[in-house]
Design a protein around this motif. Structure first.
Motif, PDB file in Angstrom:
ATOM      1  N   VAL A 176       0.859  -1.201  -0.067  1.00 55.38           N
ATOM      2  CA  VAL A 176      -0.085  -0.131   0.006  1.00 55.38           C
ATOM      3  C   VAL A 176       0.913   1.300  -0.032  1.00 55.38           C
ATOM      4  N   VAL A 177       0.501   2.301  -0.835  1.00 54.17           N
ATOM      5  CA  VAL A 177       1.135   3.583  -0.813  1.00 54.17           C
ATOM      6  C   VAL A 177       0.413   4.578  -0.351  1.00 54.17           C
ATOM      7  N   MET A 178       0.694   5.289   0.832  1.00 56.45           N
ATOM      8  CA  MET A 178       0.004   6.265   1.447  1.00 56.45           C
ATOM      9  C   MET A 178       0.800   7.568   1.242  1.00 56.45           C
ATOM     10  N   THR A 179       0.214   8.845   0.865  1.00 58.14           N
ATOM     11  CA  THR A 179       0.941  10.223   0.743  1.00 58.14           C
ATOM     12  C   THR A 179       0.329  11.200   1.758  1.00 58.14           C
ATOM     13  N   LYS A 180       0.882  12.158   2.115  1.00 55.56           N
ATOM     14  CA  LYS A 180       0.501  13.213   2.730  1.00 55.56           C
ATOM     15  C   LYS A 180       1.323  14.427   2.456  1.00 55.56           C
ATOM     16  N   SER A 181       0.767  15.682   2.160  1.00 55.00           N
ATOM     17  CA  SER A 181       1.506  16.710   1.925  1.00 55.00           C
ATOM     18  C   SER A 181       1.098  17.840   2.910  1.00 55.00           C
ATOM     19  N   TYR A 182       2.306  18.525   3.304  1.00 52.26           N
ATOM     20  CA  TYR A 182       2.337  19.403   4.276  1.00 52.26           C
ATOM     21  C   TYR A 182       2.465  20.877   3.654  1.00 52.26           C
ATOM     22  N   LYS A 183       1.690  21.673   3.754  1.00 52.31           N
ATOM     23  CA  LYS A 183       1.756  23.014   3.042  1.00 52.31           C
ATOM     24  C   LYS A 183       2.279  24.064   3.758  1.00 52.31           C
ATOM     25  N   THR A 184       3.228  24.708   3.488  1.00 52.22           N
ATOM     26  CA  THR A 184       3.800  25.699   4.086  1.00 52.22           C
ATOM     27  C   THR A 184       3.787  27.277   3.653  1.00 52.22           C
ATOM     28  N   ILE A 185       3.898  28.388   4.474  1.00 53.97           N
ATOM     29  CA  ILE A 185       3.825  29.675   3.884  1.00 53.97           C
ATOM     30  C   ILE A 185       5.026  30.392   4.942  1.00 53.97           C
ATOM     31  N   GLY A 186       5.648  31.314   4.124  1.00 54.59           N
ATOM     32  CA  GLY A 186       6.700  32.237   4.637  1.00 54.59           C
ATOM     33  C   GLY A 186       8.005  31.740   4.340  1.00 54.59           C
ATOM     34  N   LEU A 187       8.234  30.599   3.701  1.00 52.74           N
ATOM     35  CA  LEU A 187       9.744  30.102   3.646  1.00 52.74           C
ATOM     36  C   LEU A 187       9.708  29.967   2.154  1.00 52.74           C
ATOM     37  N   SER A 188      11.184  30.189   1.655  1.00 58.17           N
ATOM     38  CA  SER A 188      11.460  29.868   0.427  1.00 58.17           C
ATOM     39  C   SER A 188      11.422  28.633   0.058  1.00 58.17           C
ATOM     40  N   GLU A 189      11.485  28.049  -1.129  1.00 57.98           N
ATOM     41  CA  GLU A 189      11.856  26.607  -1.609  1.00 57.98           C
ATOM     42  C   GLU A 189      13.154  26.215  -1.139  1.00 57.98           C
TER      43      GLU A 189
END
Length: 411
Positions: A176-189
């Protein structure tokens, strides 16, 4: 195990409708152990559909189709699948009864053209669709599967969640493949890449960094023999991301900026006023699409012209001296947005959403102002200006995220 997706409909090829179904399936199939290897979009042409199905059937164990299950002549999914497995469709009496009940419940006669939606073939079973007239097809033959779903997302999404996903989970015993995305603000890549070094470089979980419209995303991909073990891996990443980035993470996965903002405002019992120029009410629209927004949003103004800005208290001398598309005017607008609506925070936007340059200001330039009772912060942004709606949407998203960042900085 490999899977392919075939999305049908000439409207997809013409750009009249976006293929959101394939994106939805691609993001959800890994959770049941299927990896999407190819997505094909075809028009309402039987020969092309048939060829696409045969090629997918040869290469993959599972083929998922979306669309083409309607009652009209250009709805060809059933015919193409029947041709694939060399079987003849016929009316299934039980499905015909279900169709008739659907129309009867709406006090409507069923047109004869809808009868084809009751078709089945020997290798197929119907997939229940309480949200429309088109049942899906679950086809199994020679240890391969074709799973046909209707095109409207309001029908496909619940069909996936309630009917197809549980059946796949019981059928498949794969990784099984599970994903999660964490969304940020205020920092450059680059800064995020530097800070995330302790969690980068591993194969399981794999962690990647992506620049998106609503900020920089950190995406974790976990693989395991079952869903619970994969979730345990992601939970470990949760803890590390929280330790490294803290309040720079404003949301996860499908969470919207406006949802995060309203949660934050409600938790602090704070309120908001808006004065929008170039975004023309887009911020207000995004926020009011969320239930309970009236508890935090006091109101908004679309001050599109200079005269309207002046009418609502913006200094005419400031507009004359700096132009309405300036840091100075945006600062005044943010303060007025707060004061006019007696709110704790004010958001203001002013800029050029279209393609026409104004004096020496480049199209796509947007100033975003945030104000509270003690501080005003104005930021300048340059968005791709080839599409007016895209500029308005990106600027409004950035404005919402900017207020989240502003509040976080002052906690």
């Amino acid at each position: 195990m490999d899977a392919e997706i075939i999305a049908s409909g000439t409207e997809l090829l013409m750009g009249e409708t976006q293929d959101t179904n394939s994106s939805f399936l691609s993001s959800h199939l890994p959770s049941v152990g299927l990896q999407v290897r190819k997505i094909t979009i075809i028009g309402d042409d039987f020969q092309e559909y048939s060829e696409a199905l045969h090629k997918a059937w040869e290469k993959s164990s599972f083929v998922f189709t979306t669309g083409g299950l309607g009652p009209t002549k250009d709805d060809l999914t059933r015919e193409a699948i029947a041709d694939l497995v060399n079987e003849k469709p016929s009316v299934n009496e039980e499905q015909l009864k279900i169709l008739k009940r659907f129309f009867s419940a709406r006090n409507s006669d069923m047109p004869d053209t809808n009868i084809k939606q009751s078709w089945l073939i020997p290798s197929s079973t119907a997939i229940r669709n309480p949200n429309g007239t088109a049942p899906g097809w679950w086809v199994e033959k020679n240890n391969k599967f074709v799973i046909a779903m209707p095109g409207p997302p309001r029908e496909l999404y619940p069909m996936w969640e309630n009917e197809i996903k549980p059946k796949l989970l019981s059928l498949l015993d794969n990784e099984v493949v599970m994903t999660k995305s964490y969304k940020t603000i205020g920092l450059s890549e680059a800064r995020i890449d530097e800070m995330a070094s302790p969690i980068l470089g591993s194969e399981n979980p794999y962690v990647g960094i992506y620049a998106k419209e609503d900020g920089i995303h950190i995406r974790a991909i976990a693989k395991a023999k079952d869903q619970n073990k994969a979730l345990d891996i992601l939970k470990n990443i949760d803890n590390k991301v929280e330790h490294i980035f803290g309040s720079y993470v404003w949301g996860t996965d499908d969470e919207l900026p406006e949802e995060s903002l309203l949660k934050l405002l409600l938790s602090k019992k704070k309120t908001l006023g808006l004065m929008e120029s170039c975004t023309a009410g887009t911020i207000a629209n995004k926020i009011t699409n969320i239930d309970g927004s009236s508890n935090s949003l006091h109101g908004g103004l679309v001050s599109y012209s200079d005269a309207t800005k002046i009418q609502f208290g913006i200094n005419e001398d400031s507009i004359t001296k700096f132009t309405s598309i300036s840091e100075q005017v945006c600062r005044e607008m943010a303060i007025k947005a707060k004061d006019i609506f007696n709110a704790d925070y004010g958001i203001a936007t002013t800029g050029i959403a279209g393609n026409q340059q104004i004096e020496d200001i480049i199209p796509g330039t947007v100033f975003i102002g945030i104000a509270d009772n003690s501080k005003v912060k104005v930021s300048k942004h340059l968005f791709p200006s080839n599409n007016r709606n895209a500029v308005k949407n990106r600027a409004s998203t950035m404005a919402i995220l900017s207020l989240i960042d502003f509040i976080s900085e002052n906690i």
